[in-house]
Design an enzyme around this catalytic site. Structure first.
Site, PDB file in Angstrom:
ATOM      1  N   HIS A 114       0.855  -1.196   0.000  1.00 42.25           N
ATOM      2  CA  HIS A 114       0.000   0.000   0.000  1.00 42.25           C
ATOM      3  C   HIS A 114       0.887   1.240   0.000  1.00 42.25           C
ATOM      4  CE1 HIS A 114      -3.946   2.052   1.124  1.00 42.25           C
ATOM      5  NE2 HIS A 114      -3.042   3.033   1.242  1.00 42.25           N
TER       6      HIS A 114
ATOM      7  N   HIS B  19       1.240   4.967  -2.544  1.00 41.84           N
ATOM      8  CA  HIS B  19       0.869   5.754  -3.726  1.00 41.84           C
ATOM      9  C   HIS B  19       2.146   6.286  -4.364  1.00 41.84           C
ATOM     10  CE1 HIS B  19      -3.443   5.921  -2.560  1.00 41.84           C
ATOM     11  NE2 HIS B  19      -2.917   5.765  -1.348  1.00 41.84           N
TER      12      HIS B  19
ATOM     13  N   HIS C 175      -9.621   1.499  -0.689  1.00 40.03           N
ATOM     14  CA  HIS C 175      -9.494   2.244   0.559  1.00 40.03           C
ATOM     15  C   HIS C 175     -10.847   2.278   1.272  1.00 40.03           C
ATOM     16  CE1 HIS C 175      -5.824   3.533  -1.331  1.00 40.03           C
ATOM     17  NE2 HIS C 175      -5.521   4.407  -0.389  1.00 40.03           N
TER      18      HIS C 175
ATOM     19  N   GLU D  40     -10.895   4.501   6.949  1.00 35.05           N
ATOM     20  CA  GLU D  40      -9.819   5.405   7.365  1.00 35.05           C
ATOM     21  C   GLU D  40     -10.453   6.686   7.907  1.00 35.05           C
ATOM     22  OE1 GLU D  40      -5.885   7.631   5.435  1.00 35.05           O
ATOM     23  OE2 GLU D  40      -7.506   6.968   4.129  1.00 35.05           O
TER      24      GLU D  40
ATOM     25  N   ASP E  97       2.048   4.218   2.795  1.00 35.23           N
ATOM     26  CA  ASP E  97       0.988   5.074   2.240  1.00 35.23           C
ATOM     27  C   ASP E  97       1.562   6.172   1.339  1.00 35.23           C
ATOM     28  OD1 ASP E  97      -1.635   5.782   1.761  1.00 35.23           O
ATOM     29  OD2 ASP E  97      -1.983   6.667   3.724  1.00 35.23           O
ATOM     30  N   ASP E  98       1.854   7.345   1.883  1.00 38.77           N
ATOM     31  CA  ASP E  98       2.487   8.456   1.154  1.00 38.77           C
ATOM     32  C   ASP E  98       3.662   8.908   2.013  1.00 38.77           C
ATOM     33  OD1 ASP E  98       0.361   9.028  -1.031  1.00 38.77           O
ATOM     34  OD2 ASP E  98      -0.802   9.053   0.823  1.00 38.77           O
TER      35      ASP E  98
END
Length: 320
Positions: free
Chosen positions: A8, A10, A186, A189, A267-268
């Site tokens: 996961h 991006h 997603h 969250e 994630d990011d």
């Protein structure tokens, strides 16, 4: 040394501030509104999305994307990661004015270079943008289904979870599933457990991105465990976005104890002041996981990966 895997992340969100500043110089763009003293600057989820887009818009060609994917994968490999799945967005390619094919080919070239240098395996998960609406997700799915690429092995959905209902996106996911792609989305969250339940009912994924707020519903926790739905957990991201106040409040260990397969992901990463290495450190230092347990989490990720069985077998052999 614990070998790591990530399912996961991006891709555009993995660009470091230094790389973004380099791209800004290349295109003569002022990024002082999103980067200060070498770090990304934002205060809430809406501002984060603007910051993310501002950085992403500085990658404008196949060569830019080859540089981005190669740079990130080399960083992962330096931190003992053996496998990475990255979310990509053909909608983003369209928005910046390059063809979907050039975008994908650039990313694939970066993956090829990184593998040649470090041995790291990587795959792409194509995504639709939730805040782009059901038509956007359907268009993305149709493009990927109609233009298969050996390194695109999954389909998912990112963006603002507060918009639209999962059932609206079912047609796009049906197209992707029929094309043989692994399915994730997603959920759970920014929005509570109902988002996870609706995603299971209408999108039917084998994995959920985040999914942590399922902990608020014991029946849903049992369902996730019974169906062995893998959660792509991103603790550092959750704390940065204030989903939870601190790691002591994070449900990672409770979800794991309930029998749900959980993984650790970034994630990011630079936006959330983290990395895959740091997520594993959070697992050790905040959650008290041993190296053996962290390796088991890597094994869970590889077993859940959207990858051919021969590659999966080779990756698991590295763990053994």
């Amino acid at each position: 040394m614990v070998l790591k895997a990530e399912i996961h992340c991006h891709l555009e969100g993995a660009a470091s501030p230094a790389l973004v500043e380099s791209q800004a110089r290349k295109y003569n763009v002022d990024v002082s509104n999103i980067i200060s003293n070498g770090v990304f600057v934002w205060n809430d989820f809406t501002q984060f999305l603007k910051c993310y887009d501002g950085a992403a818009n500085l990658f404008r060609s196949a060569d830019d994307y080859a540089l981005l994917s190669e740079t990130y994968l080399n960083e992962l490999a330096d931190d003992d990661c053996i496998y990475s799945e990255m979310f990509i967005s053909t909608d983003h390619a369209r928005a910046i004015g390059i063809s979907e094919q050039d975008y994908i080919d650039g990313i694939a070239e970066g993956m090829r270079r990184a593998k040649e240098k470090t041995g790291i395996e990587a795959r792409m998960i194509a995504t639709g943008l939730r805040h782009g609406g059901p038509e956007s997700v359907l268009r993305a799915a149709k493009y990927i289904a109609g233009n298969p690429h050996p390194l695109i092995t999954g389909f998912g959905m990112g963006g603002d979870e507060r918009m639209h209902h999962p059932k609206d996106f079912a047609p796009g996911f049906d197209v992707a599933r029929d094309a043989g792609l692994g399915i994730t989305t997603h959920a759970g969250e920014l929005v509570g457990p109902q988002s996870v339940r609706d995603s299971l009912d209408y999108i039917k994924p084998s994995r959920i991105g985040h999914g942590v707020r399922a902990i608020e519903d014991p029946d849903l926790v049992k369902r996730l465990a019974d169906e062995q739905i893998v959660l792509e957990c991103c603790p550092g991201s959750n704390i940065s976005l204030k989903v939870y106040d601190g790691f002591e409040d994070h449900p990672f260990m409770a979800l794991r104890a309930a029998g749900i397969p959980v993984t650790l992901n970034s994630d990011d990463p630079p936006h959330f002041h983290t990395s895959l290495k740091r997520e594993y450190e959070i697992g050790a230092n905040e959650f008290g996981l041993s190296d053996v347990e962290l390796t088991q989490i890597t094994r869970t990720a590889i077993k859940a990966a959207f990858v051919d069985e021969e590659t999966r077998k080779q990756l698991l052999a590295k763990l053994d």
